[in-house]
Design a protein around this motif. Structure first.
Motif, PDB file in Angstrom:
ATOM      1  N   GLU A  52       0.834  -1.208   0.000  1.00 56.78           N
ATOM      2  CA  GLU A  52       0.000   0.000   0.000  1.00 56.78           C
ATOM      3  C   GLU A  52       0.866   1.256   0.000  1.00 56.78           C
ATOM      4  O   GLU A  52       0.586   2.222  -0.725  1.00 56.78           O
ATOM      5  N   LYS A 103      -2.341  12.171   8.646  1.00 63.14           N
ATOM      6  CA  LYS A 103      -3.662  11.547   8.689  1.00 63.14           C
ATOM      7  C   LYS A 103      -4.536  12.030   7.536  1.00 63.14           C
ATOM      8  O   LYS A 103      -5.190  11.232   6.850  1.00 63.14           O
ATOM      9  N   VAL A 106      -3.227  10.599   4.042  1.00 62.27           N
ATOM     10  CA  VAL A 106      -3.578   9.195   3.818  1.00 62.27           C
ATOM     11  C   VAL A 106      -5.067   9.055   3.536  1.00 62.27           C
ATOM     12  O   VAL A 106      -5.478   8.291   2.655  1.00 62.27           O
ATOM     13  N   ALA A 107      -5.901   9.820   4.261  1.00 60.90           N
ATOM     14  CA  ALA A 107      -7.353   9.732   4.061  1.00 60.90           C
ATOM     15  C   ALA A 107      -7.742  10.170   2.649  1.00 60.90           C
ATOM     16  O   ALA A 107      -8.556   9.521   1.984  1.00 60.90           O
ATOM     17  N   HIS A 110      -6.672   7.521   0.147  1.00 57.55           N
ATOM     18  CA  HIS A 110      -7.512   6.323   0.247  1.00 57.55           C
ATOM     19  C   HIS A 110      -8.868   6.540  -0.425  1.00 57.55           C
ATOM     20  O   HIS A 110      -9.390   5.639  -1.101  1.00 57.55           O
ATOM     21  N   GLU A 111      -9.428   7.722  -0.272  1.00 54.97           N
ATOM     22  CA  GLU A 111     -10.771   7.985  -0.783  1.00 54.97           C
ATOM     23  C   GLU A 111     -10.777   8.379  -2.254  1.00 54.97           C
ATOM     24  O   GLU A 111     -11.685   8.010  -3.000  1.00 54.97           O
ATOM     25  N   PRO A 117      -6.309   0.275   2.633  1.00 59.48           N
ATOM     26  CA  PRO A 117      -7.038   0.070   3.901  1.00 59.48           C
ATOM     27  C   PRO A 117      -6.156  -0.014   5.141  1.00 59.48           C
ATOM     28  O   PRO A 117      -6.512   0.532   6.182  1.00 59.48           O
ATOM     29  N   GLN A 120      -4.726   3.372   5.900  1.00 57.46           N
ATOM     30  CA  GLN A 120      -5.825   4.223   6.342  1.00 57.46           C
ATOM     31  C   GLN A 120      -6.248   3.889   7.773  1.00 57.46           C
ATOM     32  O   GLN A 120      -6.486   4.776   8.592  1.00 57.46           O
ATOM     33  N   ASP A 124      -5.940   6.501  10.704  1.00 55.30           N
ATOM     34  CA  ASP A 124      -7.209   6.927  11.297  1.00 55.30           C
ATOM     35  C   ASP A 124      -7.169   6.888  12.828  1.00 55.30           C
ATOM     36  O   ASP A 124      -7.955   7.563  13.493  1.00 55.30           O
TER      37      ASP A 124
END
Length: 789
Positions: A52, A103, A106-107, A110-111, A117, A120, A124
């Protein structure tokens, strides 16, 4: 895992390279603590995290780790009630802000870009503490200094300090500008001793200059004196500075107390950020080594595709292909010294350790590695002078320890097994050790010089020979591992190439036993067959690639032709629809005029005739391609196409004349081209038989039908211009009467006189609509293609 074995396989060097890719101290600490894991699920989780991070780094670069530092020590001090200094508080605020940024990074990734995952989930869990960040940044600046705005009291004290310092400097400057004082000064400057303002006075004027002496120069010629006039002012300044320190202490205590409320959260954040930085470091190492994600198993299966030793330069390393644990569990590698046996052994061990540590391995995609409970290695010269141990004794002592620790899920790597003692006894001992390890169902790779082990590997189920390739022509190793082929000594071949007398070599051959000679001959035959098979494989691979390229080009051309054909058909259909629509509009207007005329003049025009005329006009609209094909098939069944018939070819949207019939296909003349067309792709327009039947009735007609044998091209090469123009005039009249739409006049390239004269004549001819030079495949500049009216 034994630290000595990790060092033998050079694992610490990989960790050193990995740690240099970490962006933070906590990430570097995580890198340095990395060690192989023997749990399959844990290894898979580690590799997924690396995968990842590899994708995230490729898509958006590294996460924003700027400002993140190791704050564990300050946090522990804050927890036990110590007061943190401004630099420590600033580090806490910067790390908290850096964690928040990581944070968010990465969010978003990921989105919006790629699912990650595990990263994330880790990011998170980072808790955000914006109030703590703001409180610290409101009081401490980027240079780790407490700002005036930290509290009203501090601001007031510092204003007084600046004012007091200004008054002192003003007073001293007045003094040093005075002529009476200047003669007593060493230099006309103001300086500080401790926190007191002083001026440099010459030694001989000490008795004439009042005040307090705070220092003197090394030579004693200069005294640094605080004049009596500013003693009180300096005292006041000192009191203000003491008050400033007390106020700063209060501010730091307040901020420390606030930070202590978040100690546990911040410590957790620290570990989470270290894990994320650690994952990115592994990803960047994979990029550097051009490594790939291995598939993992716990069934003792290992398959390396072009595996490379990561510590050898990319332009020098020779990849190896090796498989272990499926059809055979032991590999015996033979071959000369400096051939690369030890490097191959270390490559297998080191890549296994890297995979078990969650690192990508420098091998091609599809490589598989196993999670072993331990990897044991006896590699290198273990001679110990201090312990009075020979090389053989040291190796044997190490092997004894390995035999006592290994299990059926272990990987054992043995270099130069049985070396350092009598060859007969050494080979027997080596076979016994291999037999014991093999009986334990261990995975083992061993290197040796003993020819007896070749026969052992050949006869023993689950054991296979391997060797390092050696080029006799150049007397140098190629460092390629050949699994399934035992190694040859090559001693006689090398001696012969180097010039040793042939009689000596033949005598030496005679000393070799017949059995050994048979083995050598068998190996030579295997080697020759392998080289032949390798050459054939490369040739086949080259042909396969060539065929694939040709197939790709053909497919591209076919798609391009289909697209062009569809565009032309669509364009023709649109043009036909527009023409019919225009005719319908004109017909509607004529019908309307007729009705109007009938009303005005009382003429009797039948309404049903007008409706019938409109129906015929609507039926004249062109049909879609699919409907045309259906009609063609239907007509093909009802009316048989014969040679000489005029037909419509639907796939090309062009009329033509049938030349020959071949079963379900027909050769059709389309302009100057002949093409083979399927019978169900054409429709009969005019039959030869019908024309012959009607011929007597048309005997008085001057116009000849198109189906007569009229040539579509005229060859004028070799004729003069005057004769050529007469032939062209006759040819154009015949083509026009036959209803041909396009003809070709062949005049050749030559000097261009014939071409120019013919084209000049065509410009004025009444039957010629336009003309052009031939395209590629039509004759080029040697042909003029004329389109008739």
């Amino acid at each position: 895992m034994d630290a000595k074995i990790l060092t033998t396989l050079e694992y610490p060097k990989i960790i050193y390279r990995l740690s240099h890719h970490a962006s933070t101290a906590i990430g570097k600490e995580a890198c340095e603590a990395l060690h192989p894991v023997s749990d399959l699920e844990a290894v898979k989780d580690m590799l997924q995290m690396t995968d990842e991070a590899y994708a995230a780094d490729r898509l958006k670069g590294s996460a924003p780790f700027g400002g993140i530092v190791d704050i564990k020590a300050p946090l522990h001090r804050a927890r036990i009630g110590g007061t943190l200094n401004p630099a420590e508080l600033l580090d806490i605020a910067l790390t908290a802000r850096g964690g928040r940024r990581v944070k968010k990074h990465v969010a978003v990734l990921h989105e919006d870009h790629h699912p990650i995952p595990k990263l994330q989930f880790t990011a998170d869990q980072i808790s955000e503490h914006k109030p703590l960040e703001d409180a610290i940044f409101d009081c401490i600046d980027e240079q780790a200094e407490v700002m005036d705005s930290a509290s009203p009291e501090l601001a007031s004290i510092r204003r007084e300090l600046r004012s007091g310092e200004g008054r002192i400097r003003e007073k001293l400057e007045q003094m040093i500008r005075s002529a009476s004082v200047q003669k007593m000064l060493q230099d006309a400057i103001i300086t500080l001793r401790g926190d007191r303002y002083v001026i440099p006075v010459k030694q001989e004027y000490r008795s004439h200059f009042g005040g307090i002496v705070h220092d003197q120069s090394g030579s004693g010629a200069t005294l640094f004196i605080e004049p009596e006039a500013i003693v009180a002012m300096n005292n006041k300044l000192r009191e203000l500075k003491a008050g400033e320190l007390r106020e700063i202490e209060k501010i730091l205590q307040k901020l420390t107390a606030l930070a202590s409320d978040y100690v546990e959260d911040l410590l957790i954040n620290q570990d989470l950020l270290g894990q994320i930085d650690f994952a990115y470091a592994k990803a960047r190492l994979a990029h550097e080594m051009k490594a790939s994600l291995p598939r993992m198993n716990d069934r003792g299966f290992l398959k390396l595709k072009r595996g490379r030793h990561p510590l050898i330069a990319a332009d020098k390393v020779v990849p190896i292909d090796v498989e272990l644990g499926n059809n055979y569990t032991a590999i015996i590698v033979t071959g000369p010294n400096t051939g690369g046996k030890t490097v191959s052994l270390k490559t297998i061990g080191l890549l296994s350790l890297m995979a078990m540590s969650g690192l990508f391995v420098p091998a091609e995609d599809g490589s598989q590695l196993c999670v072993f409970d331990a990897i044991y290695a006896d590699i290198g010269d273990e001679q110990s002078i201090e312990q009075s141990l020979s090389t053989f004794s040291s190796h044997l002592k190490n092997i004894i320890r390995i035999l006592g620790c290994m299990t059926s899920k272990s990987l054992v790597l043995l270099d130069e097994l049985g070396a350092g003692t009598d060859p007969a006894e050494g080979s027997a001992l080596a076979i016994a050790i291999l037999e014991h390890v093999h009986a334990m169902d261990c995975r083992i790779v061993a290197t040796t010089h003993y020819s007896e082990l070749k026969a052992y590997a050949y006869n023993r189920k689950g054991v296979i020979n391997a060797s390092m390739e050696f080029d006799v022509a150049t007397l140098s190793p190629t460092y390629r591992l050949l699994v399934g082929v035992p190694g040859r000594s090559n001693a006689f071949a090398i001696a012969e190439r180097l010039g040793l007398q042939r009689s000596i070599i033949e005598h030496a051959r005679g000393e070799v036993s017949e059995e050994d000679q048979r083995v050598e001959n068998m190996i030579a035959s295997l080697e020759e067959n392998r080289l032949g098979a390798e050459t054939e494989r490369q040739t086949a691979e080259s042909l396969r690639r060539e065929l694939e390229e040709q197939r790709a080009r053909y497919e591209a051309e076919r798609r391009r032709f289909e697209e062009q054909k569809e565009k032309l058909l669509h364009k023709a259909q649109e043009e036909a629809r527009e023409a019919v629509a225009k005719a319908k509009r004109e017909a509607e207007q004529i019908i309307a005029d007729l009705r109007q005329l009938a009303k005005e003049e009382g003429a009797s025009v039948k309404e049903h005739k007008l409706i019938e005329a409109r129906r015929r006009l609507e039926e004249a609209a062109p049909e879609l391609q699919k409907e045309r094909r259906g009609t063609a098939k239907a007509k093909g069944k009802a009316a048989k196409v014969e040679a000489g018939d005029e037909v419509m070819v639907y796939s090309l949207n062009q009329k033509g004349t049938v030349v020959e019939i071949h079963g379900t296909d027909a050769t059709v003349q389309l302009g100057i081209l002949k093409m083979k067309v399927a019978l169900d792709d054409m429709e009969l327009l005019k039959s030869t038989a019908a024309v012959k039947t009607q011929q007597p009735k048309q005997s008085a007609s001057l116009k000849r039908s198109r189906d007569e044998n009229v040539k579509m091209e005229l060859d004028l090469r070799g004729e003069n211009l005057e004769e050529a123009i007469m032939e062209v005039d006759r040819f154009l009249d015949e083509a026009f009467l036959s209803g041909l739409g396009q003809v070709s006049i062949i005049h050749g390239k030559g000097t261009g006189v014939l071409r120019a004269g013919i084209q000049q004549y065509l410009r004025k001819h009444s039957h010629v609509k336009s003309f052009r030079l031939g395209n590629y495949g039509e004759g080029g500049v040697g042909v003029t293609v004329a389109e008739l009216k």
